[in-house]
Scaffold this active site. Structure first.
Site, mmCIF file in Angstrom:
data_model
loop_
_atom_site.group_PDB
_atom_site.id
_atom_site.type_symbol
_atom_site.label_atom_id
_atom_site.label_comp_id
_atom_site.label_asym_id
_atom_site.label_seq_id
_atom_site.Cartn_x
_atom_site.Cartn_y
_atom_site.Cartn_z
ATOM 1 N N GLU A 210 5.083 -6.625 0.954
ATOM 2 C CA GLU A 210 3.683 -7.022 0.787
ATOM 3 C C GLU A 210 2.928 -6.517 2.007
ATOM 4 O O GLU A 210 2.956 -7.127 3.065
ATOM 5 C CB GLU A 210 3.569 -8.546 0.648
ATOM 6 N N CYS A 244 -5.111 -9.773 4.541
ATOM 7 C CA CYS A 244 -4.633 -8.478 4.051
ATOM 8 C C CYS A 244 -5.451 -7.956 2.881
ATOM 9 O O CYS A 244 -5.476 -6.750 2.623
ATOM 10 C CB CYS A 244 -3.160 -8.570 3.659
#
Length: 489
Positions: A210, A244
Protein backbone atom coordinates in the site's frame (compact mmCIF):
# COMPACT_ATOMS: atom_id res chain seq x y z
CA UNK A 1 18.77 -15.94 17.94
CA UNK A 2 17.63 -12.32 17.48
CA UNK A 3 14.59 -10.87 19.21
CA UNK A 4 12.89 -10.58 15.82
CA UNK A 5 13.58 -14.21 14.93
CA UNK A 6 12.26 -15.33 18.32
CA UNK A 7 9.01 -13.44 17.74
CA UNK A 8 8.54 -15.03 14.31
CA UNK A 9 9.33 -18.51 15.64
CA UNK A 10 6.85 -18.13 18.49
CA UNK A 11 4.17 -16.94 16.09
CA UNK A 12 4.75 -19.90 13.78
CA UNK A 13 4.68 -22.41 16.63
CA UNK A 14 1.45 -20.83 17.88
CA UNK A 15 -0.03 -21.03 14.39
CA UNK A 16 0.95 -24.69 14.13
CA UNK A 17 -1.16 -25.48 17.19
CA UNK A 18 -4.16 -24.76 14.98
CA UNK A 19 -5.94 -22.49 17.43
CA UNK A 20 -6.05 -19.51 15.06
CA UNK A 21 -8.07 -21.56 12.55
CA UNK A 22 -11.00 -21.93 14.94
CA UNK A 23 -13.71 -19.39 14.05
CA UNK A 24 -14.63 -18.92 17.71
CA UNK A 25 -11.01 -18.08 18.51
CA UNK A 26 -10.86 -15.55 15.67
CA UNK A 27 -14.07 -13.87 16.80
CA UNK A 28 -12.86 -13.81 20.40
CA UNK A 29 -9.63 -12.09 19.35
CA UNK A 30 -11.55 -9.55 17.27
CA UNK A 31 -13.86 -8.79 20.19
CA UNK A 32 -10.84 -8.28 22.43
CA UNK A 33 -9.35 -5.90 19.89
CA UNK A 34 -12.66 -4.04 19.80
CA UNK A 35 -12.58 -3.79 23.57
CA UNK A 36 -9.11 -2.23 23.41
CA UNK A 37 -10.47 0.76 21.51
CA UNK A 38 -13.38 1.29 23.87
CA UNK A 39 -11.32 0.93 27.06
CA UNK A 40 -8.03 2.62 26.11
CA UNK A 41 -9.11 5.43 23.82
CA UNK A 42 -7.59 8.13 26.00
CA UNK A 43 -4.20 6.39 26.07
CA UNK A 44 -4.28 6.00 22.28
CA UNK A 45 -5.27 9.65 21.80
CA UNK A 46 -2.62 10.98 24.18
CA UNK A 47 0.14 9.18 22.28
CA UNK A 48 -1.06 10.39 18.86
CA UNK A 49 -1.34 13.91 20.24
CA UNK A 50 2.36 13.75 21.15
CA UNK A 51 3.33 12.27 17.78
CA UNK A 52 1.17 14.22 15.31
CA UNK A 53 -0.70 16.83 17.37
CA UNK A 54 -4.05 15.20 16.55
CA UNK A 55 -6.95 16.08 18.82
CA UNK A 56 -8.81 13.32 20.67
CA UNK A 57 -11.85 13.78 18.45
CA UNK A 58 -9.64 13.78 15.35
CA UNK A 59 -7.98 10.56 16.50
CA UNK A 60 -11.31 8.82 16.87
CA UNK A 61 -12.64 10.21 13.60
CA UNK A 62 -9.62 9.34 11.44
CA UNK A 63 -8.01 6.44 13.31
CA UNK A 64 -10.17 4.27 15.53
CA UNK A 65 -13.76 4.78 14.35
CA UNK A 66 -13.07 3.05 11.04
CA UNK A 67 -11.28 0.22 12.83
CA UNK A 68 -14.25 -0.36 15.11
CA UNK A 69 -16.47 -0.55 12.02
CA UNK A 70 -14.11 -3.02 10.32
CA UNK A 71 -14.00 -5.22 13.41
CA UNK A 72 -17.80 -5.24 13.72
CA UNK A 73 -18.11 -6.14 10.04
CA UNK A 74 -15.60 -8.99 10.35
CA UNK A 75 -17.32 -10.42 13.42
CA UNK A 76 -20.72 -10.24 11.73
CA UNK A 77 -19.61 -11.71 8.40
CA UNK A 78 -16.81 -14.10 9.37
CA UNK A 79 -18.79 -17.34 9.14
CA UNK A 80 -20.00 -16.32 5.68
CA UNK A 81 -16.51 -15.32 4.49
CA UNK A 82 -14.87 -18.47 5.81
CA UNK A 83 -17.51 -20.87 4.45
CA UNK A 84 -16.92 -23.00 1.33
CA UNK A 85 -17.86 -21.05 -1.81
CA UNK A 86 -19.68 -23.17 -4.42
CA UNK A 87 -18.65 -22.52 -8.02
CA UNK A 88 -20.17 -23.11 -11.44
CA UNK A 89 -19.68 -26.60 -12.86
CA UNK A 90 -19.45 -28.11 -16.31
CA UNK A 91 -21.34 -31.27 -17.26
CA UNK A 92 -18.31 -33.40 -16.49
CA UNK A 93 -18.27 -32.29 -12.84
CA UNK A 94 -22.03 -32.06 -12.31
CA UNK A 95 -22.13 -34.91 -9.80
CA UNK A 96 -19.03 -33.68 -7.96
CA UNK A 97 -18.69 -31.29 -5.04
CA UNK A 98 -16.77 -28.28 -6.38
CA UNK A 99 -15.99 -25.26 -4.25
CA UNK A 100 -13.42 -22.72 -3.03
CA UNK A 101 -12.25 -23.11 0.56
CA UNK A 102 -10.55 -20.07 2.12
CA UNK A 103 -7.71 -21.16 4.38
CA UNK A 104 -5.09 -19.24 6.40
CA UNK A 105 -1.79 -18.43 4.76
CA UNK A 106 0.28 -18.86 7.92
CA UNK A 107 2.40 -16.12 9.50
CA UNK A 108 1.91 -12.61 8.13
CA UNK A 109 4.27 -9.67 8.64
CA UNK A 110 2.47 -6.31 8.94
CA UNK A 111 4.68 -3.24 8.62
CA UNK A 112 2.72 -0.14 9.54
CA UNK A 113 3.13 3.53 8.64
CA UNK A 114 3.38 6.60 10.83
CA UNK A 115 0.81 8.98 9.31
CA UNK A 116 -2.24 7.07 10.57
CA UNK A 117 -0.41 4.64 12.84
CA UNK A 118 -3.40 2.77 14.23
CA UNK A 119 -5.55 2.76 11.11
CA UNK A 120 -2.98 1.43 8.64
CA UNK A 121 -1.41 -1.04 11.09
CA UNK A 122 -4.50 -2.54 12.72
CA UNK A 123 -6.68 -2.66 9.61
CA UNK A 124 -4.50 -5.38 7.99
CA UNK A 125 -4.30 -7.11 11.39
CA UNK A 126 -8.10 -7.37 11.46
CA UNK A 127 -7.94 -9.15 8.10
CA UNK A 128 -5.11 -11.40 9.27
CA UNK A 129 -6.99 -12.44 12.43
CA UNK A 130 -10.25 -12.95 10.55
CA UNK A 131 -8.50 -15.14 7.97
CA UNK A 132 -7.00 -17.34 10.72
CA UNK A 133 -3.37 -16.29 10.40
CA UNK A 134 -0.70 -15.48 12.92
CA UNK A 135 0.75 -11.98 12.47
CA UNK A 136 3.92 -10.19 13.49
CA UNK A 137 3.12 -6.51 13.93
CA UNK A 138 5.82 -3.93 13.24
CA UNK A 139 4.55 -0.39 14.03
CA UNK A 140 6.40 2.56 12.58
CA UNK A 141 9.24 3.75 14.79
CA UNK A 142 8.65 7.33 13.57
CA UNK A 143 5.56 7.57 15.81
CA UNK A 144 7.57 6.91 18.95
CA UNK A 145 4.78 7.26 21.51
CA UNK A 146 2.18 5.34 19.52
CA UNK A 147 4.59 2.47 18.84
CA UNK A 148 5.22 2.18 22.58
CA UNK A 149 1.49 2.13 23.33
CA UNK A 150 0.93 -0.59 20.72
CA UNK A 151 3.76 -2.64 22.19
CA UNK A 152 2.20 -2.33 25.65
CA UNK A 153 -1.50 -2.71 24.88
CA UNK A 154 -1.84 -5.25 22.09
CA UNK A 155 -0.38 -8.17 24.11
CA UNK A 156 -2.81 -7.36 26.94
CA UNK A 157 -5.86 -7.73 24.70
CA UNK A 158 -4.97 -10.27 21.99
CA UNK A 159 -2.99 -13.52 21.89
CA UNK A 160 0.62 -12.36 22.38
CA UNK A 161 2.07 -15.54 20.88
CA UNK A 162 0.00 -15.44 17.71
CA UNK A 163 0.22 -11.65 17.30
CA UNK A 164 3.56 -10.38 18.70
CA UNK A 165 4.56 -6.73 18.40
CA UNK A 166 8.13 -5.97 17.35
CA UNK A 167 9.31 -2.38 17.75
CA UNK A 168 12.45 -0.70 16.50
CA UNK A 169 13.85 1.05 13.45
CA UNK A 170 15.53 0.09 10.21
CA UNK A 171 17.85 -2.62 11.67
CA UNK A 172 14.92 -4.38 13.33
CA UNK A 173 12.83 -4.21 10.15
CA UNK A 174 15.73 -5.57 8.11
CA UNK A 175 16.12 -8.45 10.55
CA UNK A 176 12.40 -9.21 10.27
CA UNK A 177 12.69 -9.25 6.49
CA UNK A 178 15.40 -11.91 6.73
CA UNK A 179 12.84 -14.27 8.25
CA UNK A 180 10.44 -16.39 6.26
CA UNK A 181 6.83 -15.24 6.18
CA UNK A 182 3.78 -16.45 4.31
CA UNK A 183 2.72 -12.91 3.37
CA UNK A 184 4.10 -9.41 3.91
CA UNK A 185 1.77 -6.43 4.18
CA UNK A 186 3.55 -3.07 3.92
CA UNK A 187 2.20 0.47 4.02
CA UNK A 188 4.59 3.28 3.12
CA UNK A 189 6.47 4.77 0.18
CA UNK A 190 7.39 3.10 -3.09
CA UNK A 191 11.17 3.30 -2.50
CA UNK A 192 10.90 1.14 0.61
CA UNK A 193 8.21 -0.93 -1.11
CA UNK A 194 10.80 -2.05 -3.66
CA UNK A 195 13.12 -3.16 -0.86
CA UNK A 196 10.28 -5.08 0.79
CA UNK A 197 9.50 -6.81 -2.49
CA UNK A 198 13.16 -7.65 -3.07
CA UNK A 199 13.45 -9.23 0.39
CA UNK A 200 10.19 -11.13 -0.08
CA UNK A 201 11.35 -12.54 -3.41
CA UNK A 202 14.07 -14.58 -1.72
CA UNK A 203 11.39 -16.82 -0.20
CA UNK A 204 8.78 -16.26 -2.95
CA UNK A 205 6.67 -14.56 -0.30
CA UNK A 206 3.60 -12.75 -1.68
CA UNK A 207 3.26 -9.08 -0.77
CA UNK A 208 0.61 -6.44 -0.42
CA UNK A 209 2.12 -2.99 -0.97
CA UNK A 210 0.00 0.00 0.00
CA UNK A 211 2.10 2.86 -1.34
CA UNK A 212 1.19 6.35 -2.50
CA UNK A 213 2.18 8.83 -5.16
CA UNK A 214 0.94 12.14 -6.49
CA UNK A 215 -2.85 11.93 -6.53
CA UNK A 216 -4.18 14.50 -9.03
CA UNK A 217 -7.32 16.58 -8.64
CA UNK A 218 -9.00 18.05 -11.72
CA UNK A 219 -11.53 20.86 -11.16
CA UNK A 220 -13.88 21.49 -14.07
CA UNK A 221 -14.59 25.19 -14.63
CA UNK A 222 -18.35 24.53 -14.77
CA UNK A 223 -18.67 22.83 -11.38
CA UNK A 224 -19.65 24.41 -8.06
CA UNK A 225 -16.16 25.73 -7.31
CA UNK A 226 -17.00 26.79 -3.75
CA UNK A 227 -18.04 23.29 -2.69
CA UNK A 228 -15.25 21.66 -4.72
CA UNK A 229 -12.54 23.74 -3.06
CA UNK A 230 -14.03 23.23 0.39
CA UNK A 231 -13.84 19.47 -0.07
CA UNK A 232 -10.35 19.64 -1.59
CA UNK A 233 -9.12 21.77 1.31
CA UNK A 234 -10.48 19.24 3.79
CA UNK A 235 -8.88 16.34 1.91
CA UNK A 236 -5.55 18.14 1.54
CA UNK A 237 -4.99 19.64 4.99
CA UNK A 238 -6.41 16.85 7.16
CA UNK A 239 -3.53 15.43 9.23
CA UNK A 240 -1.41 18.33 7.97
CA UNK A 241 -1.40 16.84 4.47
CA UNK A 242 0.21 13.59 5.64
CA UNK A 243 -2.34 11.32 3.97
CA UNK A 244 -1.44 8.85 1.23
CA UNK A 245 -4.63 9.66 -0.70
CA UNK A 246 -4.59 13.42 -0.14
CA UNK A 247 -5.06 15.44 -3.35
CA UNK A 248 -1.44 16.17 -4.23
CA UNK A 249 -2.07 18.94 -6.77
CA UNK A 250 -4.88 20.69 -8.62
CA UNK A 251 -5.30 20.84 -12.39
CA UNK A 252 -7.63 23.55 -13.65
CA UNK A 253 -8.03 26.09 -16.44
CA UNK A 254 -6.23 29.44 -15.97
CA UNK A 255 -9.57 31.29 -15.98
CA UNK A 256 -10.58 29.80 -12.63
CA UNK A 257 -7.21 29.72 -10.83
CA UNK A 258 -7.81 32.93 -8.85
CA UNK A 259 -11.27 31.73 -7.85
CA UNK A 260 -9.88 28.37 -6.73
CA UNK A 261 -7.23 30.10 -4.61
CA UNK A 262 -9.86 32.36 -3.04
CA UNK A 263 -12.18 29.48 -2.19
CA UNK A 264 -9.40 27.29 -0.77
CA UNK A 265 -8.23 30.19 1.42
CA UNK A 266 -11.80 30.72 2.59
CA UNK A 267 -12.13 27.03 3.51
CA UNK A 268 -8.79 27.08 5.38
CA UNK A 269 -10.03 29.96 7.49
CA UNK A 270 -13.34 28.20 8.13
CA UNK A 271 -11.66 24.95 9.21
CA UNK A 272 -8.58 26.23 11.03
CA UNK A 273 -9.33 29.88 11.90
CA UNK A 274 -7.12 32.86 11.02
CA UNK A 275 -4.32 31.26 13.00
CA UNK A 276 -4.02 27.53 12.19
CA UNK A 277 -0.96 27.27 14.44
CA UNK A 278 -3.18 27.64 17.50
CA UNK A 279 -6.08 25.58 16.11
CA UNK A 280 -6.50 22.26 17.97
CA UNK A 281 -7.71 20.56 14.78
CA UNK A 282 -4.60 21.37 12.75
CA UNK A 283 -1.74 18.88 13.01
CA UNK A 284 2.03 19.05 12.77
CA UNK A 285 4.66 17.55 10.50
CA UNK A 286 5.90 14.33 12.06
CA UNK A 287 9.53 15.44 12.54
CA UNK A 288 12.14 18.00 11.49
CA UNK A 289 13.54 15.83 8.70
CA UNK A 290 10.18 15.83 6.94
CA UNK A 291 9.71 19.51 7.79
CA UNK A 292 12.92 20.41 5.95
CA UNK A 293 12.04 18.16 3.01
CA UNK A 294 8.64 19.84 2.57
CA UNK A 295 9.97 23.38 2.94
CA UNK A 296 12.59 22.66 0.25
CA UNK A 297 9.78 21.88 -2.19
CA UNK A 298 8.64 25.52 -2.06
CA UNK A 299 11.90 26.99 -3.36
CA UNK A 300 11.00 27.55 -7.03
CA UNK A 301 7.24 28.15 -6.74
CA UNK A 302 5.01 31.12 -5.93
CA UNK A 303 3.10 31.07 -2.65
CA UNK A 304 -0.48 32.30 -3.05
CA UNK A 305 -1.60 31.55 0.50
CA UNK A 306 0.02 30.39 3.73
CA UNK A 307 3.72 29.61 3.78
CA UNK A 308 4.18 30.45 7.47
CA UNK A 309 6.26 27.93 9.37
CA UNK A 310 8.05 27.18 12.62
CA UNK A 311 10.73 24.50 12.48
CA UNK A 312 11.02 24.19 16.25
CA UNK A 313 7.39 23.00 16.40
CA UNK A 314 7.32 21.30 12.97
CA UNK A 315 4.56 23.68 11.93
CA UNK A 316 3.79 24.51 8.32
CA UNK A 317 0.67 26.53 7.62
CA UNK A 318 -1.87 25.35 5.03
CA UNK A 319 -0.22 26.60 1.84
CA UNK A 320 -1.37 27.13 -1.76
CA UNK A 321 1.03 27.56 -4.70
CA UNK A 322 -0.02 29.25 -7.95
CA UNK A 323 1.17 28.98 -11.56
CA UNK A 324 3.23 25.90 -10.72
CA UNK A 325 5.26 24.43 -13.57
CA UNK A 326 5.52 20.67 -14.19
CA UNK A 327 9.30 20.93 -13.71
CA UNK A 328 9.00 22.53 -10.25
CA UNK A 329 10.51 20.72 -7.27
CA UNK A 330 7.09 20.29 -5.70
CA UNK A 331 6.01 18.20 -8.71
CA UNK A 332 8.90 15.72 -8.56
CA UNK A 333 7.78 13.69 -5.55
CA UNK A 334 4.76 13.02 -3.38
CA UNK A 335 4.39 16.10 -1.19
CA UNK A 336 2.98 14.44 1.93
CA UNK A 337 2.49 17.78 3.59
CA UNK A 338 0.16 20.84 3.64
CA UNK A 339 1.29 22.25 0.28
CA UNK A 340 -1.26 22.47 -2.55
CA UNK A 341 0.17 23.34 -6.00
CA UNK A 342 -2.14 24.57 -8.76
CA UNK A 343 -1.17 23.82 -12.37
CA UNK A 344 -2.91 25.29 -15.39
CA UNK A 345 -4.26 23.09 -18.17
CA UNK A 346 -6.31 24.07 -21.20
CA UNK A 347 -9.09 21.63 -20.34
CA UNK A 348 -10.00 18.01 -19.81
CA UNK A 349 -7.93 16.68 -22.72
CA UNK A 350 -4.71 18.21 -21.44
CA UNK A 351 -5.50 17.14 -17.86
CA UNK A 352 -5.88 13.52 -18.97
CA UNK A 353 -2.63 13.67 -20.96
CA UNK A 354 -0.83 15.23 -17.97
CA UNK A 355 -2.04 12.48 -15.63
CA UNK A 356 -1.23 9.68 -18.05
CA UNK A 357 2.37 10.84 -18.54
CA UNK A 358 3.06 10.17 -14.87
CA UNK A 359 3.03 7.16 -12.57
CA UNK A 360 -0.38 5.71 -11.80
CA UNK A 361 -1.63 7.38 -8.59
CA UNK A 362 -3.26 5.82 -5.55
CA UNK A 363 -6.28 8.09 -5.96
CA UNK A 364 -7.63 10.37 -8.67
CA UNK A 365 -10.11 13.15 -7.95
CA UNK A 366 -12.38 14.96 -10.35
CA UNK A 367 -14.88 17.70 -9.62
CA UNK A 368 -17.52 18.19 -12.29
CA UNK A 369 -21.29 18.30 -12.69
CA UNK A 370 -20.99 16.80 -16.16
CA UNK A 371 -21.30 13.00 -16.13
CA UNK A 372 -19.56 12.79 -19.50
CA UNK A 373 -16.50 14.57 -18.08
CA UNK A 374 -16.40 12.16 -15.15
CA UNK A 375 -16.82 9.16 -17.47
CA UNK A 376 -13.98 10.31 -19.71
CA UNK A 377 -11.65 10.74 -16.75
CA UNK A 378 -12.62 7.27 -15.52
CA UNK A 379 -12.28 5.59 -18.92
CA UNK A 380 -9.08 7.29 -20.10
CA UNK A 381 -6.92 7.13 -16.96
CA UNK A 382 -5.81 4.52 -14.43
CA UNK A 383 -5.50 4.86 -10.65
CA UNK A 384 -5.94 2.84 -7.48
CA UNK A 385 -9.27 4.55 -6.84
CA UNK A 386 -11.33 7.27 -8.49
CA UNK A 387 -13.56 9.68 -6.61
CA UNK A 388 -15.81 12.27 -8.21
CA UNK A 389 -16.84 15.39 -6.32
CA UNK A 390 -15.23 14.53 -3.00
CA UNK A 391 -11.93 13.48 -1.42
CA UNK A 392 -10.75 10.62 0.82
CA UNK A 393 -14.16 9.17 1.66
CA UNK A 394 -13.81 6.08 -0.54
CA UNK A 395 -11.34 4.83 2.08
CA UNK A 396 -14.23 4.52 4.55
CA UNK A 397 -16.33 2.21 2.34
CA UNK A 398 -15.60 -1.37 3.42
CA UNK A 399 -17.26 -2.80 0.32
CA UNK A 400 -14.71 -1.06 -1.93
CA UNK A 401 -11.21 -2.56 -2.33
CA UNK A 402 -8.54 -0.08 -1.27
CA UNK A 403 -5.19 -0.37 -2.99
CA UNK A 404 -2.90 0.96 -5.67
CA UNK A 405 -1.89 0.04 -9.18
CA UNK A 406 1.58 0.15 -10.71
CA UNK A 407 3.85 2.45 -8.73
CA UNK A 408 1.14 3.18 -6.16
CA UNK A 409 1.01 -0.40 -4.94
CA UNK A 410 -0.34 -3.90 -5.42
CA UNK A 411 -3.05 -5.87 -3.69
CA UNK A 412 -6.00 -4.43 -1.81
CA UNK A 413 -7.80 -4.63 1.50
CA UNK A 414 -10.79 -3.43 3.61
CA UNK A 415 -13.74 -5.58 4.60
CA UNK A 416 -13.96 -8.91 2.79
CA UNK A 417 -11.06 -7.85 0.55
CA UNK A 418 -8.76 -7.97 3.61
CA UNK A 419 -9.97 -11.47 4.40
CA UNK A 420 -9.44 -12.68 0.83
CA UNK A 421 -6.08 -10.92 0.47
CA UNK A 422 -4.74 -12.75 3.50
CA UNK A 423 -6.32 -16.12 2.69
CA UNK A 424 -5.38 -18.88 0.29
CA UNK A 425 -8.47 -19.53 -1.83
CA UNK A 426 -8.06 -23.27 -2.18
CA UNK A 427 -9.68 -25.04 -5.14
CA UNK A 428 -11.50 -28.19 -4.04
CA UNK A 429 -13.17 -30.91 -6.11
CA UNK A 430 -14.54 -33.99 -4.35
CA UNK A 431 -15.43 -36.86 -6.67
CA UNK A 432 -16.93 -40.28 -5.93
CA UNK A 433 -15.59 -43.57 -7.23
CA UNK A 434 -18.64 -44.05 -9.43
CA UNK A 435 -19.83 -43.33 -13.00
CA UNK A 436 -16.54 -44.49 -14.49
CA UNK A 437 -18.21 -44.74 -17.87
CA UNK A 438 -18.22 -40.94 -18.23
CA UNK A 439 -14.48 -40.88 -17.48
CA UNK A 440 -13.73 -43.41 -20.23
CA UNK A 441 -13.64 -40.62 -22.79
CA UNK A 442 -10.42 -39.28 -21.26
CA UNK A 443 -8.54 -42.58 -21.24
CA UNK A 444 -6.40 -43.88 -24.12
CA UNK A 445 -6.77 -44.92 -26.82
CA UNK A 446 -7.90 -41.41 -27.90
CA UNK A 447 -10.39 -41.17 -30.77
CA UNK A 448 -12.32 -38.47 -32.59
CA UNK A 449 -15.56 -39.76 -31.07
CA UNK A 450 -14.15 -39.51 -27.56
CA UNK A 451 -13.01 -35.96 -28.33
CA UNK A 452 -16.52 -35.10 -29.47
CA UNK A 453 -18.04 -36.33 -26.21
CA UNK A 454 -15.31 -34.59 -24.19
CA UNK A 455 -16.02 -31.32 -26.00
CA UNK A 456 -19.72 -31.63 -25.16
CA UNK A 457 -19.18 -32.40 -21.47
CA UNK A 458 -16.34 -29.93 -20.79
CA UNK A 459 -17.52 -26.87 -22.72
CA UNK A 460 -21.11 -26.93 -21.49
CA UNK A 461 -21.68 -25.07 -18.23
CA UNK A 462 -24.81 -25.50 -16.16
CA UNK A 463 -26.75 -23.26 -13.82
CA UNK A 464 -29.69 -25.35 -12.68
CA UNK A 465 -31.78 -25.61 -9.57
CA UNK A 466 -31.76 -28.71 -7.36
CA UNK A 467 -34.45 -30.49 -9.38
CA UNK A 468 -32.76 -29.66 -12.66
CA UNK A 469 -29.45 -31.03 -11.40
CA UNK A 470 -31.09 -34.29 -10.35
CA UNK A 471 -32.76 -34.73 -13.74
CA UNK A 472 -29.58 -33.90 -15.61
CA UNK A 473 -27.59 -36.29 -13.43
CA UNK A 474 -30.01 -39.08 -14.24
CA UNK A 475 -29.68 -38.24 -17.93
CA UNK A 476 -25.89 -38.36 -17.62
CA UNK A 477 -26.07 -41.86 -16.22
CA UNK A 478 -28.00 -42.93 -19.30
CA UNK A 479 -25.58 -41.09 -21.63
CA UNK A 480 -22.61 -42.68 -19.89
CA UNK A 481 -24.08 -46.11 -20.40
CA UNK A 482 -24.71 -45.41 -24.09
CA UNK A 483 -21.21 -44.00 -24.57
CA UNK A 484 -19.66 -46.96 -22.85
CA UNK A 485 -21.68 -49.46 -24.88
CA UNK A 486 -21.54 -47.94 -28.35
CA UNK A 487 -18.23 -46.10 -28.55
CA UNK A 488 -15.77 -47.15 -25.95
CA UNK A 489 -15.86 -50.95 -26.05
Amino acid sequence: MSREQQAVDRARKAFETGRSKCLEHRIRQLRNLQRLFSERQSVISDAIKKDLNKSEVGTQLYETLGLEGEISLAIRKLKEWAAPRPVEKNLLTLSDTVYIQPEPLGVVLIIGAWNYPWAVTIQPLIGAIAAGNAAVIKPSEVCVHTAKVMEELLPVYIDKELYPVVTGGVPETQELLRQRFDHIFYTGNSAVGKLIMEAAAKNLTPVTLELGGKSPCYIDKNCDITIACRRVAWGKYTNCGQTCIAPDYILCEPSIQDRVIYEVKKAIKEFYTDDPETCPDYGRIINQRHFKRIMALLEDSTVAAGGDNDESHCYIAPTVLRDVQPEAKVMQEEIFGPILPILSVSGLDEAIKFINKREKPLALYIFSQDKKVIERMKDETSSGGLLANDCLVHYSVSSLPFGGVGNSGMGCYHGKFSFDQLSHLRSCLIKQLKMEGVNSMRYPPHTAKKLGWARFFILKTVDLGWMGRMLLLAAMVVVAAVVLKNYLL
